[in-house]
Design an enzyme around this catalytic site. Structure first.
Site, PDB file in Angstrom:
ATOM      1  N   HIS A   1     -69.183  -1.733  31.565  1.00 37.72           N
ATOM      2  CA  HIS A   1     -67.870  -1.212  31.334  1.00 37.72           C
ATOM      3  C   HIS A   1     -67.880  -0.210  30.290  1.00 37.72           C
ATOM      4  O   HIS A   1     -68.691  -0.288  29.177  1.00 37.72           O
ATOM      5  CB  HIS A   1     -66.903  -2.144  31.001  1.00 37.72           C
TER       6      HIS A   1
ATOM      7  N   HIS B   1     -62.292  -2.806  27.763  1.00 39.07           N
ATOM      8  CA  HIS B   1     -62.698  -2.591  29.184  1.00 39.07           C
ATOM      9  C   HIS B   1     -62.070  -1.206  29.672  1.00 39.07           C
ATOM     10  O   HIS B   1     -61.086  -1.193  30.359  1.00 39.07           O
ATOM     11  CB  HIS B   1     -62.294  -3.725  29.940  1.00 39.07           C
TER      12      HIS B   1
ATOM     13  N   GLU C   1     -74.058  -5.120  30.435  1.00 39.83           N
ATOM     14  CA  GLU C   1     -74.245  -6.380  30.353  1.00 39.83           C
ATOM     15  C   GLU C   1     -74.593  -7.473  31.639  1.00 39.83           C
ATOM     16  O   GLU C   1     -73.866  -7.678  32.447  1.00 39.83           O
ATOM     17  CB  GLU C   1     -72.811  -7.250  29.939  1.00 39.83           C
TER      18      GLU C   1
ATOM     19  N   ASP D   1     -70.872 -13.931  22.908  1.00 37.14           N
ATOM     20  CA  ASP D   1     -70.493 -12.521  23.134  1.00 37.14           C
ATOM     21  C   ASP D   1     -69.442 -12.267  22.136  1.00 37.14           C
ATOM     22  O   ASP D   1     -68.458 -12.898  22.002  1.00 37.14           O
ATOM     23  CB  ASP D   1     -69.776 -12.591  24.638  1.00 37.14           C
TER      24      ASP D   1
ATOM     25  N   GLU E   1     -76.113  -8.168  26.283  1.00 37.55           N
ATOM     26  CA  GLU E   1     -75.149  -7.155  26.437  1.00 37.55           C
ATOM     27  C   GLU E   1     -75.416  -6.212  25.008  1.00 37.55           C
ATOM     28  O   GLU E   1     -75.676  -6.849  23.951  1.00 37.55           O
ATOM     29  CB  GLU E   1     -73.882  -7.591  26.392  1.00 37.55           C
TER      30      GLU E   1
ATOM     31  N   ASP F   1     -69.092  -4.385  21.291  1.00 34.94           N
ATOM     32  CA  ASP F   1     -69.148  -5.255  22.505  1.00 34.94           C
ATOM     33  C   ASP F   1     -70.754  -5.888  22.790  1.00 34.94           C
ATOM     34  O   ASP F   1     -71.375  -4.693  23.216  1.00 34.94           O
ATOM     35  CB  ASP F   1     -68.684  -5.029  23.977  1.00 34.94           C
TER      36      ASP F   1
HETATM   37 MN    MN Z   1     -69.217  -8.887  25.858  1.00 31.44          MN
HETATM   38 MN    MN Z   2     -68.485  -6.528  27.840  1.00 31.67          MN
END
Ligand code: MN
Ligand code: MN
Length: 299
Positions: free
Chosen positions: A154, A162, A187, A83, A283, A94
């Site tokens: 998010h 976030h 995600e 990640d 994600e 992200d």
């Molecule tokens: Mn992530």
């Molecule tokens: Mn994330």
């Protein structure tokens, strides 16, 4: 550059870094070398790192990043979540994928990949977040697995990886609707029949973020806090990043603990499946459009 161009560029480099990650995850490879090389890759493209590369293995779901002094060699059967995110001007990408070298758990990984693509297929202006969650849960269960209920996506905002909008991995009844232009990380996480479908906080904590600059009495801890505030004012950091400058490791960890107790730093502990089920994650970051959404972290 326009804000939208910067957002798309951090997304592109994040996706490229995942492609690169796939080439360095090999049986016997060192976790620390993998993390270092991915972070070097992002920097070599002229981008900052949004947060330490997370490499979470098997029942570890998220927020694991290597310690400088504790290495691990990848096994063929490991379920490895990578990640990561690139950053520029406090805009963040992200994205994540799961690798399993011997394919013994490829069905689990297919479940989160399909949940992610099915969620992306329904995202557009005015979609309710509960409907995204419902689609993720339906897909994961249809493959015989269990979503992780206390993890989710998010919004991604400038200076806030976030953001305020939460995207559940099940129908949580939240009727809040996404708007055109929202930048959202989706995600899905899934676990196998051994899992509970929930994660707990682990004692392993290698990721922290700056929370408050309130005064610190101890001079070593004060200098460390200044260094952190200068280098990582608005995104999480790994303890291993501090090691070059603060190489007395026991002193470093003691100072970090005192900065947490004093309220200066926020810890981001490892998140581990409650019943030690295997965990997969997929994600992507997307931009919500009128009739669809655009994936900016293609990989
Ligand atoms: Mn992530
Ligand atoms: Mn994330």
């Amino acid at each position: 550059m326009e804000d939208r161009e910067i957002i798309e560029s951090v997304g592109k480099i994040s996706g490229d870094a995942l492609k690169y990650a796939k080439t360095v995850v090999k049986e016997g490879a060192s976790l620390k070398e993998i993390a270092d090389s991915i972070e070097r890759y992002i920097r070599s493209k002229g981008f900052d790192i949004a947060f330490p590369v997370n490499i979470s293995i098997n029942e570890q779901a998220a927020h694991y990043t290597p310690r400088y002094d504790l290495d691990y060699e990848i096994k063929a059967s490991d379920v490895i979540k990578i990640d990561l995110g690139a950053a520029k001007e406090s805009y963040f990408g992200d994205c994540a994928l799961t690798i399993n070298l011997d394919s013994s758990n490829s069905k689990l990984i297919e479940a989160t990949e399909e949940a992610l693509s099915n969620a992306i297929a329904i995202i557009k202006d005015n979609v309710a977040v509960k409907d995204i969650g419902k689609e993720i849960e339906r897909t994961i269960k249809s493959k015989g697995f269990i979503p992780i209920y206390n993890l989710g996506g998010h919004s991604v905002e400038r200076s806030a990886l976030h953001g305020d909008i939460f995207i559940p991995n099940y129908d949580n009844g939240e009727t809040y609707k996404l708007k055109e232009g929202d930048v959202i990380a989706i995600e899905p996480f899934a676990t196998d029949h051994r899992g509970a479908g929930y994660v707990n906080e682990d004692s392993y904590t290698e990721i922290y973020s700056l929370y408050d600059l309130k005064p610190v009495r101890d001079s070593y801890a004060r200098a460390l806090l200044k260094d952190i505030a200068d280098s990582y004012p608005d995104h999480p950091f790994a303890v291993r990043w501090l090691y070059d400058k603060h190489n007395d490791i026991s002193r470093l960890y003691l100072a970090i603990r005192s900065l947490v107790i004093n309220g200066n730093l926020e810890p981001h502990p490892g998140l581990i499946e409650r019943k030690r089920g295997l965990v997969a994650q997929s994600e992507a970051t997307v931009i919500v459009e009128k009739d669809s959404c655009k994936v900016i972290t293609e990989r």
